[in-house]
Design a protein around this motif. Structure first.
Motif, PDB file in Angstrom:
ATOM      1  N   ARG A   7      -4.230   1.190  -3.664  1.00 14.41           N
ATOM      2  CA  ARG A   7      -3.166   0.666  -4.538  1.00 14.41           C
ATOM      3  C   ARG A   7      -2.094   1.707  -4.871  1.00 14.41           C
ATOM      4  O   ARG A   7      -0.974   1.356  -5.243  1.00 14.41           O
ATOM      5  CB  ARG A   7      -3.783   0.135  -5.846  1.00 14.41           C
ATOM      6  CG  ARG A   7      -4.391   1.207  -6.735  1.00 14.41           C
ATOM      7  CD  ARG A   7      -5.131   0.647  -7.938  1.00 14.41           C
ATOM      8  NE  ARG A   7      -5.601   1.708  -8.827  1.00 14.41           N
ATOM      9  CZ  ARG A   7      -6.651   2.463  -8.611  1.00 14.41           C
ATOM     10  NH1 ARG A   7      -7.371   2.272  -7.514  1.00 14.41           N
ATOM     11  NH2 ARG A   7      -6.983   3.407  -9.474  1.00 14.41           N
ATOM     12  N   LEU A   8      -2.446   3.012  -4.738  1.00 18.88           N
ATOM     13  CA  LEU A   8      -1.493   4.074  -5.073  1.00 18.88           C
ATOM     14  C   LEU A   8      -0.936   4.772  -3.830  1.00 18.88           C
ATOM     15  O   LEU A   8      -0.231   5.775  -3.947  1.00 18.88           O
ATOM     16  CB  LEU A   8      -2.162   5.120  -5.971  1.00 18.88           C
ATOM     17  CG  LEU A   8      -2.756   4.610  -7.291  1.00 18.88           C
ATOM     18  CD1 LEU A   8      -3.473   5.746  -8.021  1.00 18.88           C
ATOM     19  CD2 LEU A   8      -1.666   4.018  -8.179  1.00 18.88           C
ATOM     20  N   ALA A   9      -1.218   4.234  -2.655  1.00 14.87           N
ATOM     21  CA  ALA A   9      -0.883   4.939  -1.414  1.00 14.87           C
ATOM     22  C   ALA A   9       0.617   5.068  -1.182  1.00 14.87           C
ATOM     23  O   ALA A   9       1.053   5.956  -0.450  1.00 14.87           O
ATOM     24  CB  ALA A   9      -1.531   4.237  -0.222  1.00 14.87           C
ATOM     25  N   ASP A  10       1.420   4.192  -1.804  1.00 17.12           N
ATOM     26  CA  ASP A  10       2.863   4.255  -1.578  1.00 17.12           C
ATOM     27  C   ASP A  10       3.603   5.039  -2.653  1.00 17.12           C
ATOM     28  O   ASP A  10       4.827   5.074  -2.693  1.00 17.12           O
ATOM     29  CB  ASP A  10       3.452   2.851  -1.485  1.00 17.12           C
ATOM     30  CG  ASP A  10       3.224   2.035  -2.757  1.00 17.12           C
ATOM     31  OD1 ASP A  10       2.468   2.500  -3.640  1.00 17.12           O
ATOM     32  OD2 ASP A  10       3.813   0.941  -2.859  1.00 17.12           O
ATOM     33  N   ASP A  39      -3.694  17.914  -2.402  1.00 12.98           N
ATOM     34  CA  ASP A  39      -3.245  16.547  -2.704  1.00 12.98           C
ATOM     35  C   ASP A  39      -4.461  15.656  -2.894  1.00 12.98           C
ATOM     36  O   ASP A  39      -5.608  16.071  -2.678  1.00 12.98           O
ATOM     37  CB  ASP A  39      -2.385  16.009  -1.558  1.00 12.98           C
ATOM     38  CG  ASP A  39      -1.186  16.887  -1.256  1.00 12.98           C
ATOM     39  OD1 ASP A  39      -0.529  17.330  -2.220  1.00 12.98           O
ATOM     40  OD2 ASP A  39      -0.919  17.142  -0.063  1.00 12.98           O
ATOM     41  N   VAL A  40      -4.208  14.409  -3.268  1.00 13.02           N
ATOM     42  CA  VAL A  40      -5.272  13.410  -3.284  1.00 13.02           C
ATOM     43  C   VAL A  40      -5.204  12.631  -1.978  1.00 13.02           C
ATOM     44  O   VAL A  40      -4.140  12.149  -1.578  1.00 13.02           O
ATOM     45  CB  VAL A  40      -5.133  12.441  -4.474  1.00 13.02           C
ATOM     46  CG1 VAL A  40      -6.235  11.381  -4.426  1.00 13.02           C
ATOM     47  CG2 VAL A  40      -5.197  13.199  -5.791  1.00 13.02           C
ATOM     48  N   ALA A  41      -6.326  12.551  -1.294  1.00 13.19           N
ATOM     49  CA  ALA A  41      -6.418  11.758  -0.065  1.00 13.19           C
ATOM     50  C   ALA A  41      -7.015  10.406  -0.409  1.00 13.19           C
ATOM     51  O   ALA A  41      -8.030  10.321  -1.104  1.00 13.19           O
ATOM     52  CB  ALA A  41      -7.281  12.474   0.966  1.00 13.19           C
ATOM     53  N   MET A  42      -6.382   9.342   0.087  1.00 14.13           N
ATOM     54  CA  MET A  42      -6.850   7.975  -0.206  1.00 14.13           C
ATOM     55  C   MET A  42      -6.670   7.112   1.032  1.00 14.13           C
ATOM     56  O   MET A  42      -5.867   7.440   1.920  1.00 14.13           O
ATOM     57  CB  MET A  42      -6.074   7.392  -1.396  1.00 14.13           C
ATOM     58  CG  MET A  42      -4.589   7.281  -1.184  1.00 14.13           C
ATOM     59  SD  MET A  42      -3.688   6.933  -2.726  1.00 14.13           S
ATOM     60  CE  MET A  42      -3.637   8.590  -3.439  1.00 14.13           C
ATOM     61  N   PRO A  43      -7.401   6.002   1.120  1.00 12.81           N
ATOM     62  CA  PRO A  43      -7.231   5.105   2.262  1.00 12.81           C
ATOM     63  C   PRO A  43      -5.814   4.525   2.290  1.00 12.81           C
ATOM     64  O   PRO A  43      -5.173   4.362   1.237  1.00 12.81           O
ATOM     65  CB  PRO A  43      -8.272   4.011   2.015  1.00 12.81           C
ATOM     66  CG  PRO A  43      -9.243   4.599   1.055  1.00 12.81           C
ATOM     67  CD  PRO A  43      -8.476   5.553   0.211  1.00 12.81           C
ATOM     68  N   VAL A  44      -5.338   4.206   3.471  1.00 12.38           N
ATOM     69  CA  VAL A  44      -3.975   3.715   3.625  1.00 12.38           C
ATOM     70  C   VAL A  44      -3.720   2.454   2.809  1.00 12.38           C
ATOM     71  O   VAL A  44      -2.599   2.202   2.363  1.00 12.38           O
ATOM     72  CB  VAL A  44      -3.653   3.496   5.122  1.00 12.38           C
ATOM     73  CG1 VAL A  44      -4.460   2.322   5.688  1.00 12.38           C
ATOM     74  CG2 VAL A  44      -2.166   3.310   5.347  1.00 12.38           C
ATOM     75  N   VAL A  52      -5.588   7.677   6.542  1.00 12.18           N
ATOM     76  CA  VAL A  52      -5.629   8.480   5.322  1.00 12.18           C
ATOM     77  C   VAL A  52      -4.199   8.784   4.878  1.00 12.18           C
ATOM     78  O   VAL A  52      -3.360   9.190   5.685  1.00 12.18           O
ATOM     79  CB  VAL A  52      -6.399   9.795   5.539  1.00 12.18           C
ATOM     80  CG1 VAL A  52      -6.296  10.687   4.305  1.00 12.18           C
ATOM     81  CG2 VAL A  52      -7.859   9.506   5.868  1.00 12.18           C
ATOM     82  N   VAL A  53      -3.937   8.600   3.593  1.00  8.80           N
ATOM     83  CA  VAL A  53      -2.643   8.927   3.003  1.00  8.80           C
ATOM     84  C   VAL A  53      -2.845  10.073   2.015  1.00  8.80           C
ATOM     85  O   VAL A  53      -3.787  10.047   1.211  1.00  8.80           O
ATOM     86  CB  VAL A  53      -2.023   7.707   2.282  1.00  8.80           C
ATOM     87  CG1 VAL A  53      -0.741   8.092   1.565  1.00  8.80           C
ATOM     88  CG2 VAL A  53      -1.761   6.586   3.279  1.00  8.80           C
TER      89      VAL A  53
END
Length: 300
Positions: free
Chosen positions: A180-183, A172-177, A258-259
Motif C-alpha cells: 500500500r505504501l510502494a508508490d 531504506d524500507v524494502a516492500m513488495p511491489v 521489491v520496491v
C-alpha cells in the motif's frame, strides 16, 4: 624457561573455556592441547587444570599463569609488529572478518587489491556478525574486523582496540511491489505497525537495533521471518511475506517485485574496521585498512 607455544595454548584455554574450544581456535587437535598443557605443568611443577564435571577448569596457579601469558603474548605481538614495521614489508598472514553485507560489498575489491599489490601477504577472511568480529579481535583470533553500529544505537568498542571509519551506509524500507505504501516518495516507520517484519537472527545486533528503534516510536514489531543475509530477506519480501530494512551496502541486485522507499528520518549504519592497538604499526594492518577505505570511497 617458559615455552611460548605452551603459554599460547594456556591463553587459548583461558579465553575459550574448554579444551575443544581452545583446539578449534588454535587449529590443532584436542590431544595436542592436552599434551602442551601437560608439558607446561611438568615444566613449572604445578597443577594448572582441575576436573570440572565433564570438562576442566583453571586452578589458582593456572589463572595466575594465564594472566601472565596474556600479557606476554601481547608483548610478543607488539615486538613482531615493531619488527614488521622496521622491515616495512607487507608480508605474513592476515586474518579478518566482516558482517555478511560488508563481506559481499567490500571484500572482493579490497582483498583483490591487496593480493595484487602485496603478493607476499596471505589473507584469510570469514563472515562474522559484528559482536563475533569484535570478540575475535579481542581474543587475538582475528587481526581485523569490519563491524557496524547504527545512527541511534552505537556499539561499544572495548579498550585496547583501534577503529577507523569506512562509510555511512544508508538504509531504506524494502516492500513488495503491491504494498500500500510502494508508490510513496518516503515513509515513516510508524506506518508499518501492522506489517510483518523480516529481520535478522535473534540476538544479533541489527535485530536488536530494529526492535529498539520501532519500540522507541511506539510500535511493537510483528516478526514474521528471520534471515541473516540481505538477499534472503529481499527474496522473502519479493514473495510478499513482509517488509525489511535494506541497507545499501551489498544489497544489489535487488530482486524483481521489491520496491525500496526512503525513510523520512534518514537511517544509516556506520561501518568501520577495528584492530588491536598493539598491532597498530604492522604494515599489513595499514595496507588492509587502506584497501578497505579505498573500496569504501569508490562505493560513495
Amino acid at each position: 624457561m617458559l615455552n611460548l607455544e605452551r603459554l599460547r595454548t594456556l591463553d587459548a584455554l583461558a579465553r575459550h573455556g574448554s579444551v575443544s574450544a581452545a583446539a578449534g581456535a588454535l587449529h590443532v587437535t584436542t590431544s595436542a592441547v592436552s599434551q602442551q598443557l601437560g608439558k607446561l605443568e611438568r615444566e613449572i611443577g604445578q597443577q594448572l587444570l582441575a576436573k570440572n564435571g565433564r570438562g576442566v577448569r583453571l586452578t589458582d596457579a593456572g589463572r595466575l599463569l594465564s594472566e601472565h601469558a596474556a600479557r606476554i603474548l601481547s608483548q610478543v605481538e607488539l615486538a613482531e609488529s615493531d619488527l614488521e614495521a622496521h622491515r616495512g614489508q607487507v608480508v605474513g598472514e592476515l586474518r579478518l572478518s566482516a558482517f555478511p553485507t560488508a563481506a559481499r560489498g567490500l571484500f572482493p575489491a579490497a582483498l583483490g587489491a591487496l593480493r595484487t599489490e602485496h603478493p607476499g601477504l596471505r589473507v584469510r577472511s570469514s563472515e562474522l556478525e559484528p559482536e563475533q568480529g569484535v570478540a575475535g579481535v579481542v581474543r587475538g583470533d582475528l587481526d581485523l574486523a569490519v563491524v557496524l553500529d547504527w545512527y541511534n544505537k552505537p556499539m561499544p568498542v572495548p579498550d585496547g582496540l583501534v577503529k577507523a571509519p569506512l562509510l555511512d551506509d544508508p538504509a531504506d524500507v524494502a516492500m513488495p511491489v503491491g504494498h500500500r505504501l510502494a508508490d510513496r516518495a518516503e515513509v515513516d516507520l510508524t506506518e508499518f505497525a501492522e506489517d510483518e517484519w523480516i529481520t535478522w537472527g535473534e540476538g544479533e545486533f541489527c535485530h536488536e537495533w530494529l526492535l529498539f528503534t520501532l519500540r522507541s516510536k511506539g510500535v511493537e514489531p510483528i516478526i514474521g521471518h528471520r534471515a541473516g543475509e540481505t538477499h534472503t530477506q529481499l527474496g522473502l519480501v519479493a514473495a510478499g511475506l513482509g517488509v525489511c530494512i535494506a541497507p545499501l551496502l551489498g544489497r544489489h541486485p535487488v530482486p524483481e517485485g521489491v520496491v525500496l522507499v526512503p525513510l523520512k528520518q534518514r537511517v544509516r549504519r556506520h561501518v568501520y574496521v577495528i584492530w588491536r592497538a598493539d598491532a597498530d604499526r604492522r604494515p599489513s594492518i595499514r595496507a588492509a585498512v587502506q584497501a578497505l577505505r579505498e573500496t569504501a570511497l569508490e562505493l560513495g
